[in-house]
Design a protein around this motif. Structure first.
Motif, short mmCIF file in Angstrom:
data_model
loop_
_atom_site.label_atom_id
_atom_site.label_comp_id
_atom_site.label_asym_id
_atom_site.label_seq_id
_atom_site.Cartn_x
_atom_site.Cartn_y
_atom_site.Cartn_z
N PRO A 64 11.55 -8.28 -0.42
CA PRO A 64 10.90 -8.21 -1.74
C PRO A 64 10.48 -6.77 -2.04
O PRO A 64 9.80 -6.13 -1.23
CB PRO A 64 9.67 -9.12 -1.56
CG PRO A 64 10.01 -10.02 -0.42
CD PRO A 64 10.88 -9.21 0.49
N LEU A 65 10.91 -6.29 -3.21
CA LEU A 65 10.64 -4.89 -3.57
C LEU A 65 9.16 -4.65 -3.83
O LEU A 65 8.74 -3.51 -3.98
CB LEU A 65 11.45 -4.49 -4.80
CG LEU A 65 12.96 -4.39 -4.56
CD1 LEU A 65 13.68 -4.07 -5.85
CD2 LEU A 65 13.26 -3.33 -3.51
N SER A 66 8.37 -5.72 -3.87
CA SER A 66 6.94 -5.55 -4.14
C SER A 66 6.19 -4.98 -2.94
O SER A 66 5.13 -4.41 -3.11
CB SER A 66 6.35 -6.90 -4.54
OG SER A 66 6.72 -7.90 -3.61
N TYR A 67 6.74 -5.15 -1.75
CA TYR A 67 6.04 -4.55 -0.60
C TYR A 67 6.97 -3.96 0.45
O TYR A 67 6.51 -3.56 1.51
CB TYR A 67 5.06 -5.57 0.03
CG TYR A 67 5.69 -6.73 0.76
CD1 TYR A 67 6.15 -7.84 0.08
CD2 TYR A 67 5.78 -6.74 2.15
CE1 TYR A 67 6.71 -8.91 0.75
CE2 TYR A 67 6.33 -7.82 2.83
CZ TYR A 67 6.80 -8.89 2.12
OH TYR A 67 7.35 -9.95 2.80
N PHE A 91 1.26 -0.56 -9.45
CA PHE A 91 2.29 -1.02 -10.37
C PHE A 91 3.35 0.07 -10.58
O PHE A 91 4.56 -0.18 -10.49
CB PHE A 91 1.65 -1.42 -11.70
CG PHE A 91 2.65 -1.79 -12.75
CD1 PHE A 91 3.27 -3.03 -12.73
CD2 PHE A 91 2.99 -0.89 -13.75
CE1 PHE A 91 4.21 -3.37 -13.68
CE2 PHE A 91 3.94 -1.22 -14.71
CZ PHE A 91 4.54 -2.46 -14.68
N ARG A 117 5.58 0.45 -7.73
CA ARG A 117 6.58 -0.62 -7.63
C ARG A 117 7.73 -0.40 -8.61
O ARG A 117 8.88 -0.74 -8.32
CB ARG A 117 5.92 -1.99 -7.81
CG ARG A 117 5.06 -2.35 -6.59
CD ARG A 117 4.57 -3.79 -6.60
NE ARG A 117 3.54 -4.02 -7.60
CZ ARG A 117 3.65 -4.84 -8.61
NH1 ARG A 117 4.76 -5.54 -8.78
NH2 ARG A 117 2.67 -4.99 -9.47
N LEU A 134 11.66 0.05 -7.54
CA LEU A 134 12.78 -0.66 -8.17
C LEU A 134 13.87 0.34 -8.57
O LEU A 134 15.06 0.09 -8.35
CB LEU A 134 12.29 -1.43 -9.41
CG LEU A 134 13.37 -2.19 -10.17
CD1 LEU A 134 13.80 -3.44 -9.42
CD2 LEU A 134 12.90 -2.57 -11.58
N PRO A 156 5.17 -4.10 8.47
CA PRO A 156 5.65 -5.47 8.72
C PRO A 156 6.45 -5.98 7.52
O PRO A 156 6.09 -5.71 6.38
CB PRO A 156 4.37 -6.27 8.94
CG PRO A 156 3.27 -5.45 8.37
CD PRO A 156 3.69 -4.03 8.49
N ARG A 157 7.50 -6.72 7.79
CA ARG A 157 8.42 -7.15 6.73
C ARG A 157 9.26 -8.33 7.23
O ARG A 157 9.35 -8.54 8.44
CB ARG A 157 9.34 -5.99 6.34
CG ARG A 157 10.11 -5.38 7.51
CD ARG A 157 11.39 -4.74 7.04
NE ARG A 157 12.23 -5.77 6.50
CZ ARG A 157 12.96 -5.66 5.39
NH1 ARG A 157 13.01 -4.53 4.76
NH2 ARG A 157 13.69 -6.67 4.95
N PRO A 158 9.89 -9.08 6.34
CA PRO A 158 10.77 -10.16 6.80
C PRO A 158 11.90 -9.61 7.66
O PRO A 158 12.38 -8.49 7.41
CB PRO A 158 11.33 -10.74 5.49
CG PRO A 158 10.34 -10.38 4.44
CD PRO A 158 9.80 -9.04 4.86
#
Lengths: 530, 530
Positions: free
Chosen positions: A191-194, A208, A211, A215, A268-270
């Protein structure tokens, strides 16, 4: 809590089980050059010491990969054109000019163009490398007959990926970067949000506006990948495997990703089940220094030692900057060891030793080590973390700012840009801040403790999983094949649209029906009235 | 490839480092009942044997958790109402009636209502448990003063999660389920296109219609969570912590998720750095059987043994079904051990031994073991996998079908529904198919080899990471806090909408301007003409 050393019976049994090793494996390696090769070479030595035979495929124009080694055999594929890595010095000069405000918008555009061209050319040469190899029937037959167990490669260049497909072999990556930025982006939801994009200079906590910037970076990376890089590799796939084989599928379809980070360093990330974290696998306890260096280090007394290195690629900085750096070092009570290849700075102090090369890991692990002035390459940053040495960062390009930012966010480093080094005692003040404020050292030592506290060392983990792939002929059970779905299915766009359409029909059908009935009645009434 | 046992110097050094253990840790455990407790008890014994002191918090109406144990001390919180777990037999009867087509739509609705009510009541009692505990100032003070190192809980019930927050302690889960299905759903991105929802009976490869079904299941789970379960826990949070503390944040904010699956069993999917896979941690090599069982097993000769168990919860099946099962067993040359609590079936053969309880793991690891007739609980399925014993599955409810499906998809099990067991020799044919077709056993043994081939056993891994959290007072560096973002920021909806709005403005502004200028000119012309 008290920590003691103890060995329980069950643990020991476990240890015995985990030291069951594969002997006699045959590994085909397609490495990358520069600092990536330094890494791969460490892995090769470890594989060799576990009894595996390693064959390295390289071009005749290789800059780093030696032909002769006791640890591996080489296969050399001829290419007519060498990649001109001198472009790096030209790029650095431009970056410094731009950062100093001595350049126009035109220079900025020309820098970007030069970097894109360099990247394009690098992949073009890699595609030529692959083409020449696949055309050489004799070579390909001999590779096929050699019955390798797997291909190990760095997927920032695509030759090894395609070679694994051609030979139908399991594929393992020693990876941090792919062509479109950080390795995770190819297989893990990001997710580009984090998840900050490579080169964006952002952390995992963004405003904001940040972010939006993230993008934009994502669009740039994907455009670069989609228009400049992948089509080159796809053309090779089309020629040798047919158009139904997509290069991006080959890239995403690797059995294992041995990732050169860990989550002490990375935000940390998926992640995915087939990503194995081996960050800092090259680090090891310090060995004794050569006599002359040990003498120099000891002469620092209680003040200790600082080292400075700008890595494998950056050989020269402009003289005015090196003079400022040398003058700053001369003011310090510490001794300084500086890896520097250019002219000897006029302002050099007696406390500073200039060297062509230094045993960086052994120096970082020396008890007298106080501070590391680093450019922020992954290897150096990991070594500083392993040994708990705080950093003053001087990033130049690529991922260096991002790497140093990860230390800064944890309070273990301070950052300067090359253009501000020579202003207002910035450099000496940054060094003194990190030396005198204990939190930098404490934070870095906390990172070091976290990093070292793993059930198995990163190198052993890497070896375990490479041998796992040998034992089981791949690791398909750890790999999702969701990347083969069309994007609209992957993101459930088709399901959601059908669902919405159904809802719409169910909602509007009765309305239409009611309207129809009403109209009918009205018409009848009108007719009756007439 | 030759596999040999060897111990390299570096490996041994590593082993020593990884056996450094924490002694004297204090762990507060809030367990769940039933088979979840069986699991947690194994973990407690292992923690106890590593020198940690364990305190278990339970209610006075606990069904499974004993008050006295050499391995832990209990704290008992009084509640006035016990959860009536007899509802399970009533539910099973309804399920069988429905599966046999002997029930109306009304029965189906009543079954669903009964299951929802049971779940609602269970969480209501858990909330009462938490409320009574938090109200007891003396107890809370004493818990606070005891300075525990962490709370270990199973997050399918929420009491332990809130207790960790109340005591400001690191939080570790021994987890497979949360209130809204599979544990990953709370923290890892889970694209519905290839992540099958719990209870959907789907695999990771779905048709369009199956993906629609999966979306519907997702909506049902989320509605159940959002309307029935979370509000109950949120009310407790509101009362004791204030409304700014969201229960869902507490659930998602655990330091570590020790997940009771691995990717030999589970379909590959995105995961997170703080998820540690400990699937099969309860499995161990078989111990010798009690004498009478060993004698019975040996009497099977070359034909070997079959075992059947429907788990902790299912004590009785209808007599007609047990008669069919007994008659089917009677036809086989194998010996059968059947864990069965109801009346002795009239058709029972001489080859079948009925027992109240059996040493399942030791039987599964016996060389004469041929087949496991299982209901598909996670524990049994993992044990079958560990020992490489193929399965005939008879799922009843909850996750059992999903668990068995994972074995079936890998060719290691065949499945029957309870309603078809008594038709056309289905049961005996299913058993004979798995016994006579070698691929079932070979596939299960392949899963066993993959599962056992880990650098560290799942139990040691669990212990390592629990002690890691003790040593470092948590594992915040492994946990993303992205769950704290509003959904529109997390999914970049705000960024994308702003971007589209900007594009729209940039596109339309010139058009509007041109139109305005044209209109102005036209007006002027008209005025001039007049």
């Amino acid at each position: 809590m008290r920590r003691i050393k103890g060995e329980k019976k069950r643990r020991v049994q476990q240890v015995r089980a985990s030291t069951e090793i594969c002997h006699g494996g045959k590994i085909l390696i397609v490495p990358l050059e520069g600092s990536h090769w330094v890494n791969m070479d460490i892995m090769i030595k470890a594989l060799h010491s576990r009894g595996h035979s390693v064959v390295v495929v390289r071009t005749n124009k290789s800059w780093y990969i030696q032909d002769n080694s006791p640890h591996y055999r080489t296969i050399t594929v001829p290419v007519t054109e060498a990649f001109n890595h001198d472009f790096i010095n030209s790029i650095i000069k431009k970056i410094i000019d731009i950062e100093r405000g001595e350049s126009s918008l035109w220079s900025f555009a020309s820098l970007q163009a030069e970097m894109f061209t360099a990247m394009f050319n690098m992949h073009r040469i890699m595609c030529k490398f692959a083409t020449n190899m696949f055309k050489d029937k004799y070579l390909m037959n001999s590779l096929n007959e050699s019955k390798y167990d797997l291909v190990l490669t760095d997927p920032a260049w695509g030759t090894g990926i395609m070679l694994a497909h051609a030979l139908k072999l399991p594929l393992v990556y020693n990876v941090r970067w792919i062509t479109s930025g950080e390795g995770h982006m190819a297989i893990a939801p990001s997710p580009l949000s984090y998840i900050p994009l490579t080169g964006s200079g952002l952390s995992d906590k963004m405003t904001f506006i940040q972010r939006v910037k993230n993008l934009i970076f994502s669009v740039i990376w994907q455009a670069q990948d989609g228009f400049l890089i992948h089509p080159q590799y796809q053309a090779v796939c089309d020629q040798f495997f047919g158009p139904e084989v997509r290069y991006s599928d080959l890239l995403q379809g690797a059995d294992l990703w041995l990732m050169r980070v860990d989550f002490v360093f990375e935000f940390p990330r998926p992640t995915m089940p087939n990503v194995i974290y081996i960050g800092g696998f090259q680090c090891e306890p310090a060995k004794p220094l050569p006599e002359h260096l040990e003498e120099f280090v000891q002469s620092s007394g209680e003040h200790g030692v600082i080292i400075m290195s700008l890595g494998t690629f950056v050989s020269e900085l402009p003289a005015d900057i090196t003079n400022v750096i040398a003058a700053a070092f001369a003011k310090l009570p510490q001794k300084v060891i500086w890896r520097h290849k250019g002219d000897r700075p006029a302002t050099l102090g007696n406390n500073t030793l200039i060297v062509d090369w230094m045993p960086q890991n052994d120096l970082l692990g020396h008890p007298k080590m106080k501070l590391f002035v680093a450019h922020g390459g992954t290897n150096g940053v990991q070594e500083a973390m392993y040994h708990g040495v705080p950093v003053v960062g001087l990033p130049v390009f690529f991922d260096q700012y991002d790497n140093l930012l990860r230390l800064k966010e944890r309070g273990a480093a301070t950052l300067l840009t090359i253009n501000t080094v020579d202003k207002d005692n910035n450099f000496v003040e940054a060094i003194q801040e990190v030396l005198n404020e204990p939190s930098y050292r404490m934070n870095m030592q906390r990172l070091s403790r976290l990093h070292r506290d793993q059930p198995i060392t990163p190198l052993d983990n890497a070896l375990f999983w490479i041998e796992f792939v040998m034992r089981h002929k791949g690791a398909a059970h750890l790999r999702t094949e969701s990347y083969k779905m069309p994007w609209y299915s992957y993101h459930s766009v088709d399901v959601v649209l059908s669902f919405l359409a159904t809802v719409a029909v169910i909602t509007f059908l009765p309305l239409v029906f009611v309207r129809y009935v009403c109209l009918e009645k009205c018409m009848k009434r009108k007719t009756n009235k007439k």
